[in-house]
Design a protein around this motif. Sequence first.
Motif, PDB file in Angstrom:
ATOM      1  N   GLY A  82       1.201  -0.786  -0.115  1.00 47.38           N
ATOM      2  CA  GLY A  82       0.143  -0.138   0.055  1.00 47.38           C
ATOM      3  C   GLY A  82       0.730   1.428   0.125  1.00 47.38           C
ATOM      4  N   SER A  83       1.942   1.267   0.760  1.00 48.84           N
ATOM      5  CA  SER A  83       2.916   2.339   0.611  1.00 48.84           C
ATOM      6  C   SER A  83       3.344   2.438  -0.482  1.00 48.84           C
ATOM      7  CB  SER A  83       3.513   1.990   2.108  1.00 48.84           C
ATOM      8  OG  SER A  83       2.934   1.644   3.279  1.00 48.84           O
ATOM      9  N   SER A  84       3.869   1.438  -1.322  1.00 52.15           N
ATOM     10  CA  SER A  84       4.345   1.517  -2.685  1.00 52.15           C
ATOM     11  C   SER A  84       3.466   2.268  -3.299  1.00 52.15           C
ATOM     12  CB  SER A  84       5.079   0.231  -3.040  1.00 52.15           C
ATOM     13  OG  SER A  84       5.498   0.608  -4.481  1.00 52.15           O
ATOM     14  N   ALA A 142       1.433   7.255  -6.665  1.00 48.80           N
ATOM     15  CA  ALA A 142       0.614   7.858  -7.235  1.00 48.80           C
ATOM     16  C   ALA A 142       0.983   9.412  -6.908  1.00 48.80           C
ATOM     17  CB  ALA A 142      -0.764   7.501  -6.312  1.00 48.80           C
ATOM     18  N   GLN A 143       1.494   9.886  -6.085  1.00 46.76           N
ATOM     19  CA  GLN A 143       2.171  11.060  -5.563  1.00 46.76           C
ATOM     20  C   GLN A 143       3.281  11.131  -6.910  1.00 46.76           C
ATOM     21  OE1 GLN A 143       0.949  12.811  -3.068  1.00 46.76           O
ATOM     22  NE2 GLN A 143       1.827  14.264  -3.331  1.00 46.76           N
ATOM     23  N   GLU A 144       3.522  10.903  -7.127  1.00 45.44           N
ATOM     24  CA  GLU A 144       4.800  10.780  -8.106  1.00 45.44           C
ATOM     25  C   GLU A 144       3.992  11.304  -9.442  1.00 45.44           C
ATOM     26  OE1 GLU A 144       7.695   7.917  -8.397  1.00 45.44           O
ATOM     27  OE2 GLU A 144       8.642   8.082  -6.326  1.00 45.44           O
ATOM     28  N   GLU A 145       3.429  10.495  -9.531  1.00 44.90           N
ATOM     29  CA  GLU A 145       2.178  10.561 -10.880  1.00 44.90           C
ATOM     30  C   GLU A 145       1.565  12.024 -10.778  1.00 44.90           C
ATOM     31  OE1 GLU A 145       0.710  10.511 -14.501  1.00 44.90           O
ATOM     32  OE2 GLU A 145       2.185   9.150 -13.685  1.00 44.90           O
ATOM     33  N   ILE A 146       1.260  12.313  -9.737  1.00 42.10           N
ATOM     34  CA  ILE A 146       0.361  13.915  -9.262  1.00 42.10           C
ATOM     35  C   ILE A 146       1.759  15.109  -9.743  1.00 42.10           C
ATOM     36  CG2 ILE A 146      -0.596  15.317  -7.649  1.00 42.10           C
ATOM     37  CD1 ILE A 146      -2.305  12.998  -6.649  1.00 42.10           C
TER      38      ILE A 146
END
Length: 237
Positions: free
Chosen positions: A191-193, A198-202
């Motif tokens: 889940g952390s990965s 997702a944060q990098e994509e944002i």
Amino acid sequence: MSEELKTIKELADELGISKKYLQNKISYEKKKQNLSIGNWKKISGKNTIVLSDKEQTLIKSWLNSLEDKQEDKADSLEDKQEDKADSLEDKQEDKADSLEDKQEDKADSLEDKQEDKEKSYLKERISVLEKFLDKEQTSNSELKKIIQQTQNLLDQQQRLALQDKKVLEEYKSEINELKALKMPQEDMKDGSSIRGEAQEEIERLKAQLKLSEEERNKAKEKEPVKTESKKWWQLWK
């Protein structure tokens, strides 16, 4: 004219002789001459012998002779003495009866006083016992009240204990549910990965959007400024 009837006592008083002597004389003459003298009549509620006028005259005739008078006098004296003795005896009897009555009254009075004293004592004892019983009843009532209050407290404690037990069971149930919902450690790592990617994509999309806006602004700055031409008739305005 009505006939005047007299009793033997009234006739004896009139003649000055005793009643007893006159009664004896009448009885003697009645037997001697075989006569019927006197009639019964109710006077003042009592049956009394009364003498008619003729009978009174006849009786008086018997007493007219000197011999009869002397005998009558002696008999009258004797009768008077007898009457006096009878009167004295009656007085003594009355005195004795009066003394006896007084003694009986005194005894009755003492008995009544003793009875009143006993009644008063009994009433006092009854009053004391009634007060004692009232006190005992009050004590019993207070004791029952204390017992009832204690029972109520015990019932309340039992209810609270049941409530606490129920709350504890609910708490344990919630803990078990939370334990069941808790994910394993490996799932937590995955889940952390995913969240990191997702944060990098944002961040990448934000940078691309910013770059696109900058290019659009530069393009606007390079466009020539358009000026409106005026008509020839508007030059003099």
